[in-house]
Design a protein around this motif. Structure first.
Motif, PDB file in Angstrom:
ATOM      1  N   VAL A  53       0.845  -1.197   0.000  1.00 24.51           N
ATOM      2  CA  VAL A  53       0.000   0.000   0.000  1.00 24.51           C
ATOM      3  C   VAL A  53       0.880   1.246   0.000  1.00 24.51           C
ATOM      4  CG1 VAL A  53      -2.041  -0.951   1.110  1.00 24.51           C
ATOM      5  CG2 VAL A  53      -0.167  -0.125   2.531  1.00 24.51           C
ATOM      6  N   ARG A  54       0.387   2.293  -0.658  1.00 20.62           N
ATOM      7  CA  ARG A  54       1.084   3.580  -0.599  1.00 20.62           C
ATOM      8  C   ARG A  54       0.798   4.224   0.746  1.00 20.62           C
ATOM      9  NH1 ARG A  54      -1.034   5.648  -5.823  1.00 20.62           N
ATOM     10  NH2 ARG A  54       0.200   4.442  -7.264  1.00 20.62           N
ATOM     11  N   LYS A  55       1.796   4.877   1.281  1.00 17.05           N
ATOM     12  CA  LYS A  55       1.636   5.533   2.582  1.00 17.05           C
ATOM     13  C   LYS A  55       1.622   7.045   2.381  1.00 17.05           C
ATOM     14  CE  LYS A  55       2.766   1.690   5.114  1.00 17.05           C
ATOM     15  NZ  LYS A  55       3.847   0.808   4.837  1.00 17.05           N
ATOM     16  N   LEU A  56       1.065   7.746   3.360  1.00 15.02           N
ATOM     17  CA  LEU A  56       1.063   9.211   3.299  1.00 15.02           C
ATOM     18  C   LEU A  56       2.439   9.773   3.623  1.00 15.02           C
ATOM     19  CD1 LEU A  56      -2.230   9.938   5.271  1.00 15.02           C
ATOM     20  CD2 LEU A  56      -1.875  10.231   2.814  1.00 15.02           C
ATOM     21  N   ASN A  57       3.168   9.020   4.475  1.00  9.29           N
ATOM     22  CA  ASN A  57       4.485   9.466   4.955  1.00  9.29           C
ATOM     23  C   ASN A  57       4.405  10.804   5.694  1.00  9.29           C
ATOM     24  OD1 ASN A  57       5.906   7.207   4.016  1.00  9.29           O
ATOM     25  ND2 ASN A  57       5.824   8.024   1.936  1.00  9.29           N
TER      26      ASN A  57
ATOM     27  N   GLY B  48      -8.870   9.508  -3.659  1.00 12.11           N
ATOM     28  CA  GLY B  48      -9.897   9.966  -4.585  1.00 12.11           C
ATOM     29  C   GLY B  48     -10.135   8.990  -5.726  1.00 12.11           C
ATOM     30  N   GLY B  49      -9.564   7.784  -5.608  1.00 11.32           N
ATOM     31  CA  GLY B  49      -9.759   6.770  -6.644  1.00 11.32           C
ATOM     32  C   GLY B  49     -10.974   5.899  -6.341  1.00 11.32           C
ATOM     33  N   ASN B  50     -11.164   4.871  -7.142  1.00  8.44           N
ATOM     34  CA  ASN B  50     -12.312   3.979  -6.937  1.00  8.44           C
ATOM     35  C   ASN B  50     -12.277   3.307  -5.570  1.00  8.44           C
ATOM     36  OD1 ASN B  50     -13.783   4.348  -9.258  1.00  8.44           O
ATOM     37  ND2 ASN B  50     -12.653   2.822 -10.418  1.00  8.44           N
ATOM     38  N   THR B  51     -11.079   2.925  -5.133  1.00  6.52           N
ATOM     39  CA  THR B  51     -10.981   2.261  -3.826  1.00  6.52           C
ATOM     40  C   THR B  51     -11.478   3.196  -2.733  1.00  6.52           C
ATOM     41  OG1 THR B  51      -9.072   1.009  -4.584  1.00  6.52           O
ATOM     42  CG2 THR B  51      -9.392   1.124  -2.214  1.00  6.52           C
ATOM     43  N   ALA B  52     -11.006   4.440  -2.760  1.00  2.00           N
ATOM     44  CA  ALA B  52     -11.404   5.405  -1.722  1.00  2.00           C
ATOM     45  C   ALA B  52     -12.920   5.632  -1.762  1.00  2.00           C
ATOM     46  CB  ALA B  52     -10.665   6.720  -1.925  1.00  2.00           C
ATOM     47  N   LEU B  53     -13.479   5.764  -2.952  1.00  2.00           N
ATOM     48  CA  LEU B  53     -14.920   6.037  -3.056  1.00  2.00           C
ATOM     49  C   LEU B  53     -15.736   4.839  -2.574  1.00  2.00           C
ATOM     50  CD1 LEU B  53     -14.995   7.857  -6.524  1.00  2.00           C
ATOM     51  CD2 LEU B  53     -15.028   8.901  -4.256  1.00  2.00           C
TER      52      LEU B  53
ATOM     53  N   GLY C 132     -11.819   8.555  -9.290  1.00  2.00           N
ATOM     54  CA  GLY C 132     -12.715   7.408  -9.390  1.00  2.00           C
ATOM     55  C   GLY C 132     -13.919   7.696 -10.284  1.00  2.00           C
ATOM     56  N   GLU C 133     -14.668   6.629 -10.564  1.00  3.92           N
ATOM     57  CA  GLU C 133     -15.741   6.730 -11.554  1.00  3.92           C
ATOM     58  C   GLU C 133     -16.898   7.620 -11.080  1.00  3.92           C
ATOM     59  OE1 GLU C 133     -16.655   2.693 -12.724  1.00  3.92           O
ATOM     60  OE2 GLU C 133     -14.514   2.353 -12.959  1.00  3.92           O
ATOM     61  N   ALA C 134     -17.555   8.232 -12.081  1.00  8.18           N
ATOM     62  CA  ALA C 134     -18.598   9.228 -11.798  1.00  8.18           C
ATOM     63  C   ALA C 134     -19.753   8.641 -10.983  1.00  8.18           C
ATOM     64  CB  ALA C 134     -19.116   9.799 -13.112  1.00  8.18           C
TER      65      ALA C 134
ATOM     66  N   CYS D 127      -6.318   5.299   1.582  1.00  4.22           N
ATOM     67  CA  CYS D 127      -6.681   4.490   0.397  1.00  4.22           C
ATOM     68  C   CYS D 127      -6.168   5.202  -0.852  1.00  4.22           C
ATOM     69  CB  CYS D 127      -8.193   4.321   0.313  1.00  4.22           C
ATOM     70  SG  CYS D 127      -8.916   3.713   1.840  1.00  4.22           S
ATOM     71  N   ILE D 128      -4.853   5.339  -0.944  1.00  6.90           N
ATOM     72  CA  ILE D 128      -4.282   6.142  -2.029  1.00  6.90           C
ATOM     73  C   ILE D 128      -3.543   5.274  -3.047  1.00  6.90           C
ATOM     74  CG2 ILE D 128      -4.223   8.260  -0.665  1.00  6.90           C
ATOM     75  CD1 ILE D 128      -1.235   7.774  -0.201  1.00  6.90           C
ATOM     76  N   GLY D 129      -3.997   4.037  -3.162  1.00  8.76           N
ATOM     77  CA  GLY D 129      -3.438   3.169  -4.191  1.00  8.76           C
ATOM     78  C   GLY D 129      -2.346   2.259  -3.648  1.00  8.76           C
ATOM     79  N   ARG D 130      -1.945   1.346  -4.478  1.00 12.80           N
ATOM     80  CA  ARG D 130      -0.903   0.403  -4.121  1.00 12.80           C
ATOM     81  C   ARG D 130      -0.152  -0.002  -5.369  1.00 12.80           C
ATOM     82  NH1 ARG D 130      -3.006  -3.505  -0.490  1.00 12.80           N
ATOM     83  NH2 ARG D 130      -1.562  -5.054  -1.263  1.00 12.80           N
TER      84      ARG D 130
ATOM     85  N   GLY E 147      -0.586  -0.102 -16.730  1.00  8.72           N
ATOM     86  CA  GLY E 147      -0.522   1.323 -16.402  1.00  8.72           C
ATOM     87  C   GLY E 147      -0.383   1.598 -14.916  1.00  8.72           C
ATOM     88  N   SER E 148      -0.778   0.630 -14.058  1.00  5.41           N
ATOM     89  CA  SER E 148      -0.675   0.836 -12.612  1.00  5.41           C
ATOM     90  C   SER E 148       0.582   0.197 -12.034  1.00  5.41           C
ATOM     91  CB  SER E 148      -1.901   0.237 -11.917  1.00  5.41           C
ATOM     92  OG  SER E 148      -3.074   0.798 -12.435  1.00  5.41           O
ATOM     93  N   GLY E 149       1.428  -0.355 -12.904  1.00  3.23           N
ATOM     94  CA  GLY E 149       2.708  -0.908 -12.433  1.00  3.23           C
ATOM     95  C   GLY E 149       2.678  -2.389 -12.111  1.00  3.23           C
TER      96      GLY E 149
END
Ligand code: NAP
Length: 308
Positions: free
Chosen positions: A114-118, A151-156, A180-182, A235-238, A253-255
């Motif tokens: 998971v990405r951290k805020l640090n 602000g991505g789909n996971t967060a929403l 994230g999606e509309a 929840c800022i991606g991984r 595209g997401s690595g």
């Protein structure tokens, strides 16, 4: 037996350990390289209730059972950290900080982190209010106030999930529109107990033995405010840490590493399983399935290589 492994598995999570079991049972000379505790992400999961055969099991207990199963077949674990990997060519080189290992095939199974805020306080309050998984820990916050960053789909999706449990959800996002999606963002906006905190970042997490509040900085006005919360979900991606691979390995595209349905990557003799690959579902049960397939295909690859 020469000192070139038939299969080296990088990562001792569910996918890696299952690959080890299948490779060993196929008679291959296999080892698993693991830098920490076997079990991968499940070792940090308080409760697993969607792995077939266990109605409910603690993550560490499940990891221990998998480790015992793998060890009972004499699959060796090499407890070292990988520095670099040179994967092209017939003999692959895995360079660890202490030793270098060679193998005919490599199964990449080191997951995604998971990405951290640090920011200050985040690390110290991990498990004491700070979480990276709403579906794992959300139930602990029934009727309480929580903040969620992303602000991505996971967060929403997670904001909606938490809104059905918590009293109030502050959704903090660094821009004024969601990635994230509309349809998800309109559902979020309709929820009475989700308050949007836009153009803002969490600049500090406060609390000693337990989270007490988060400090939020508005990126435009530079205004700083503090919100009292019982939990913070990040929840800022991984993404997988593939920097250690020297060769050109194909990623999406997401690595995430691109594989076919046989877990083969674009490099012959190199497979990827579990959370590290471009799968549609990142679960223990799917990682185990990936591991079984990769080991079976690695066996075929080694047999063909021996005949060459
Ligand atoms: P993501 O799409 O990469 O979104 C990450 C979000 O976190 C972005 O809004 C980003 O802001 C924000 N962010 C990144 N680093 C940050 C930082 N340091 N501080 C504050 N905010 C930060 O990740 P995801 O939501 O986990 O989704 C991953 C992939 O899975 C995506 O392709 C997604 O569509 C997919 N997914 C799909 C579904 C579904 O279809 N139901 C559900 C979940 C996930 P910016 O927007 O400003 O960059």
């Amino acid at each position: 037996m020469d000192n070139i492994y038939d299969v080296l598995i990088i990562g001792g999570g569910p996918g890696g350990m299952t690959a080890g079991i299948y490779a060993k049972r196929a008679g291959l000379n296999v080892a698993i390289i693991e830098k920490g505790m076997p079990g991968g992400a499940i070792a940090n999961t308080p409760e697993v209730s969607n792995y077939t055969g266990y109605t409910k099991i603690n993550g560490i207990d499940l990891a221990t059972k998998m480790f015992e199963h793998t060890s009972s077949l004499d699959v060796p674990f090499i407890f070292e950290e990988v520095k670099t990997m040179k994967l092209s060519g017939d003999i692959k080189k895995v360079v660890c900080y202490e030793n270098t290992y060679e193998a005919r095939t490599v199964i990449l199974a080191f997951g995604a982190s998971v990405r951290k805020l640090n920011v200050e306080g985040e690390h110290n309050l991990l498990g004491k209010g700070v979480s990276y998984c709403a579906t794992c820990d959300g139930a602990l916050y029934k009727g309480e106030n929580v903040a969620l960053v992303g602000g991505g789909n996971t967060a929403l999706e997670d904001a909606l999930y938490l809104a059905n449990l918590a009293k109030k959800v502050y959704l903090i996002h660094r821009r004024d529109e969601f990635r994230g999606e509309a349809y998800l963002s309109s559902q979020v906006k309709e929820k009475d107990n989700i308050e949007l905190v836009l153009n803002s970042v969490v600049s500090r997490v406060n609390g000693k033995d337990k989270i007490e509040s988060v400090e939020i900085t508005n990126k435009e006005t530079k205004e700083v405010k503090t919100i009292s919360v019982d939990g913070l979900f990040v929840c800022i991606g991984r993404g997988p840490d593939t920097d250690m691979i020297e060769d050109e390995i194909e990623k999406d595209g997401s690595g995430y590493i691109v594989t076919d349905e046989n877990m083969k990557t674009n490099i012959p003799g190199v497979f990827a399983v579990g959370d590290i690959r471009n799968t549609v579902l990142r679960q223990i049960v799917t990682a185990c399935g990936d591991g079984a397939i990769a080991a079976t295909k690695a066996f075929e690859y080694v047999l063909a290589a021996r005949k060459r």
